[in-house]
Scaffold this motif. Structure first.
Motif, mmCIF file in Angstrom:
data_model
loop_
_atom_site.group_PDB
_atom_site.id
_atom_site.type_symbol
_atom_site.label_atom_id
_atom_site.label_comp_id
_atom_site.label_asym_id
_atom_site.label_seq_id
_atom_site.Cartn_x
_atom_site.Cartn_y
_atom_site.Cartn_z
ATOM 1 N N GLU A 65 4.921 0.489 1.363
ATOM 2 C CA GLU A 65 4.892 -0.227 2.267
ATOM 3 C C GLU A 65 4.313 -1.395 2.313
ATOM 4 O OE1 GLU A 65 3.528 1.782 5.783
ATOM 5 O OE2 GLU A 65 1.529 1.705 5.096
ATOM 6 N N ARG B 243 0.812 -1.091 0.039
ATOM 7 C CA ARG B 243 0.015 -0.156 0.215
ATOM 8 C C ARG B 243 0.862 1.325 -0.004
ATOM 9 N NH1 ARG B 243 -3.914 -1.196 3.775
ATOM 10 N NH2 ARG B 243 -5.300 -1.684 2.191
ATOM 11 N N LEU B 244 0.411 2.290 -0.507
ATOM 12 C CA LEU B 244 1.182 3.519 -0.513
ATOM 13 C C LEU B 244 1.438 4.025 1.022
ATOM 14 C CD1 LEU B 244 -0.268 5.473 -3.580
ATOM 15 C CD2 LEU B 244 2.119 4.877 -3.352
ATOM 16 N N LYS B 245 2.258 4.347 1.402
ATOM 17 C CA LYS B 245 2.638 4.977 2.824
ATOM 18 C C LYS B 245 1.608 5.919 3.196
ATOM 19 C CE LYS B 245 7.567 3.735 3.018
ATOM 20 N NZ LYS B 245 8.974 4.471 3.257
ATOM 21 N N SER B 246 0.963 6.779 2.139
ATOM 22 C CA SER B 246 0.132 7.753 2.542
ATOM 23 C C SER B 246 -1.549 6.966 2.371
ATOM 24 C CB SER B 246 0.124 8.716 1.486
ATOM 25 O OG SER B 246 -0.020 8.399 0.193
ATOM 26 N N GLY B 247 -1.473 5.717 2.065
ATOM 27 C CA GLY B 247 -2.733 5.182 2.194
ATOM 28 C C GLY B 247 -3.263 4.743 0.808
ATOM 29 N N LEU C 265 7.951 5.036 -1.702
ATOM 30 C CA LEU C 265 6.471 5.284 -1.256
ATOM 31 C C LEU C 265 5.825 3.859 -0.876
ATOM 32 C CD1 LEU C 265 5.795 7.835 -4.309
ATOM 33 C CD2 LEU C 265 6.589 8.298 -1.859
#
Length: 70
Positions: free
Chosen positions: A67, A14-18, A65
């Motif tokens: 995770e 998933r992107l670290k920002s969600g 970017l």
């Protein structure tokens, strides 16, 4: 994840920002020419009948970017 701790094909990320859960497909260069990972996920289109439609999307993201999701 590969034995050396890096992301590999088949890993869920998933992107670290969600954002949506994505599947790693292969290593690739991002738009800046840096190491990245091609990731695929499904998008739901709301204006496509009563059940909606799903489309497969794929983009190369910079490794920094992403995770891993267990």
């Amino acid at each position: 994840m590969t034995e050396n701790g890096r992301l590999g094909p088949g890993d869920l990320v998933r992107l670290k920002s969600g954002g949506p859960l994505m599947t790693c497909r292969h290593l690739a260069k991002d738009s800046a020419g840096d190491p990245g990972m091609a990731c695929a996920w499904f998008n739901q289109t709301v204006n496509c009948g009563s059940y909606g439609c799903w489309s497969l999307s794929e983009i190369v993201f910079p490794l920094c970017l992403l995770e891993k999701v267990d």
